[in-house]
Design a protein around this motif. Sequence first.
Motif, PDB file in Angstrom:
ATOM      1  N   ASP A  46       0.793  -1.227   0.000  1.00 31.16           N
ATOM      2  CA  ASP A  46       0.000   0.000   0.000  1.00 31.16           C
ATOM      3  C   ASP A  46       0.824   1.274   0.000  1.00 31.16           C
ATOM      4  O   ASP A  46       0.338   2.327  -0.384  1.00 31.16           O
ATOM      5  CB  ASP A  46      -0.908   0.044   1.242  1.00 31.16           C
ATOM      6  N   HIS A  47       2.056   1.220   0.483  1.00 36.35           N
ATOM      7  CA  HIS A  47       2.835   2.442   0.687  1.00 36.35           C
ATOM      8  C   HIS A  47       4.242   2.260   0.125  1.00 36.35           C
ATOM      9  O   HIS A  47       4.947   1.328   0.479  1.00 36.35           O
ATOM     10  CB  HIS A  47       2.940   2.772   2.178  1.00 36.35           C
ATOM     11  N   HIS A  48       4.646   3.178  -0.721  1.00 36.84           N
ATOM     12  CA  HIS A  48       6.005   3.185  -1.275  1.00 36.84           C
ATOM     13  C   HIS A  48       6.577   4.569  -1.015  1.00 36.84           C
ATOM     14  O   HIS A  48       6.138   5.538  -1.614  1.00 36.84           O
ATOM     15  CB  HIS A  48       5.984   2.882  -2.780  1.00 36.84           C
ATOM     16  N   ARG A  49       7.539   4.655  -0.094  1.00 38.50           N
ATOM     17  CA  ARG A  49       8.097   5.954   0.297  1.00 38.50           C
ATOM     18  C   ARG A  49       9.556   6.037  -0.153  1.00 38.50           C
ATOM     19  O   ARG A  49      10.398   5.267   0.305  1.00 38.50           O
ATOM     20  CB  ARG A  49       8.017   6.114   1.810  1.00 38.50           C
ATOM     21  N   VAL A  50       9.830   6.994  -1.059  1.00 41.06           N
ATOM     22  CA  VAL A  50      11.216   7.254  -1.445  1.00 41.06           C
ATOM     23  C   VAL A  50      11.874   7.978  -0.280  1.00 41.06           C
ATOM     24  O   VAL A  50      11.315   8.917   0.281  1.00 41.06           O
ATOM     25  CB  VAL A  50      11.287   8.096  -2.740  1.00 41.06           C
ATOM     26  N   MET A  51      13.058   7.511   0.106  1.00 48.47           N
ATOM     27  CA  MET A  51      13.736   8.052   1.284  1.00 48.47           C
ATOM     28  C   MET A  51      15.028   8.746   0.888  1.00 48.47           C
ATOM     29  O   MET A  51      15.638   8.420  -0.124  1.00 48.47           O
ATOM     30  CB  MET A  51      14.012   6.920   2.277  1.00 48.47           C
ATOM     31  N   GLU A  55      17.639   7.699  -2.426  1.00 46.75           N
ATOM     32  CA  GLU A  55      18.654   6.681  -2.140  1.00 46.75           C
ATOM     33  C   GLU A  55      18.080   5.341  -1.712  1.00 46.75           C
ATOM     34  O   GLU A  55      18.734   4.313  -1.812  1.00 46.75           O
ATOM     35  CB  GLU A  55      19.582   7.182  -1.031  1.00 46.75           C
ATOM     36  N   ALA A  56      16.842   5.356  -1.202  1.00 48.60           N
ATOM     37  CA  ALA A  56      16.218   4.133  -0.710  1.00 48.60           C
ATOM     38  C   ALA A  56      14.712   4.245  -0.926  1.00 48.60           C
ATOM     39  O   ALA A  56      14.172   5.327  -1.151  1.00 48.60           O
ATOM     40  CB  ALA A  56      16.525   3.924   0.770  1.00 48.60           C
ATOM     41  N   LEU A  57      14.056   3.100  -0.827  1.00 49.43           N
ATOM     42  CA  LEU A  57      12.620   3.048  -1.006  1.00 49.43           C
ATOM     43  C   LEU A  57      12.035   2.083   0.014  1.00 49.43           C
ATOM     44  O   LEU A  57      12.417   0.919   0.055  1.00 49.43           O
ATOM     45  CB  LEU A  57      12.292   2.557  -2.417  1.00 49.43           C
ATOM     46  N   ALA A  58      11.134   2.588   0.854  1.00 47.75           N
ATOM     47  CA  ALA A  58      10.463   1.745   1.841  1.00 47.75           C
ATOM     48  C   ALA A  58       9.104   1.335   1.288  1.00 47.75           C
ATOM     49  O   ALA A  58       8.369   2.156   0.754  1.00 47.75           O
ATOM     50  CB  ALA A  58      10.288   2.491   3.158  1.00 47.75           C
ATOM     51  N   ASN A  59       8.790   0.064   1.419  1.00 50.08           N
ATOM     52  CA  ASN A  59       7.523  -0.491   0.961  1.00 50.08           C
ATOM     53  C   ASN A  59       6.891  -1.207   2.153  1.00 50.08           C
ATOM     54  O   ASN A  59       7.442  -2.183   2.650  1.00 50.08           O
ATOM     55  CB  ASN A  59       7.785  -1.470  -0.184  1.00 50.08           C
ATOM     56  N   ASP A  98      14.371  -1.124  -0.250  1.00 50.68           N
ATOM     57  CA  ASP A  98      15.340  -1.236  -1.338  1.00 50.68           C
ATOM     58  C   ASP A  98      16.414  -0.187  -1.092  1.00 50.68           C
ATOM     59  O   ASP A  98      16.102   0.999  -0.946  1.00 50.68           O
ATOM     60  CB  ASP A  98      14.675  -0.980  -2.691  1.00 50.68           C
ATOM     61  N   PHE A  99      17.664  -0.607  -1.039  1.00 50.73           N
ATOM     62  CA  PHE A  99      18.807   0.283  -0.805  1.00 50.73           C
ATOM     63  C   PHE A  99      19.531   0.531  -2.126  1.00 50.73           C
ATOM     64  O   PHE A  99      19.827  -0.419  -2.855  1.00 50.73           O
ATOM     65  CB  PHE A  99      19.816  -0.370   0.142  1.00 50.73           C
ATOM     66  N   GLY A 100      19.834   1.771  -2.413  1.00 54.12           N
ATOM     67  CA  GLY A 100      20.667   2.093  -3.566  1.00 54.12           C
ATOM     68  C   GLY A 100      22.089   1.601  -3.347  1.00 54.12           C
ATOM     69  O   GLY A 100      22.488   1.246  -2.224  1.00 54.12           O
TER      70      GLY A 100
END
Length: 194
Positions: A46-51, A55-59, A98-100
Amino acid sequence: MEHPSKPAAGFITNGFPAPGLRETHRHITGFDEHGKSIFIVSDSGDHHRVMGEGEALANIMYSTRETPVDINEEADLAKAREEPPIYYPNGTVVRMVDFGPGLESPMHRAISLDYGVVLEGVFELELDSGEKRIMYPGDVSVKRAAAHKWRNITGQGTLPGRMLYVLLDCKDVVVNGSKVEGYLGELKKEYADK
């Protein structure tokens, strides 16, 4: 999330998944009118936050606000649609990140019990004591309110990586008579509105 040389800045430009990582799916079950188990949701969260600076993406794969969880009449589904804070008191949060390439998180501590599972890539887990462990796909960390940071060292820092975290609330932590406090460091801005 910050690293002195910012190797992953701008890496994530199009949301989930990060470039080079496959799209993942979650499958949520429920019941039909006869009490048989069925799949009621199949999606990517439900949630995809670019951090950070891309550099990173929280799902967020799922979250609950209570234990035990009330799943009657899908009460938990409605609550899970709201983006959670870093963790819920008395609840759970399942967060995929997801980590860059080469990304290093800031040192931080949540007062929670955290299971960290490497899904893709290779990561270095460092504690505030300076102790470090290298983790490979399938490896699990059990962080008990530990101050820590993660470093994506996949492909010697040239490729993306993916972690899965399950965060559970815990009672106050006391060490040698002093209450341990949580802090998010640079991550605080990522959860300021939660």
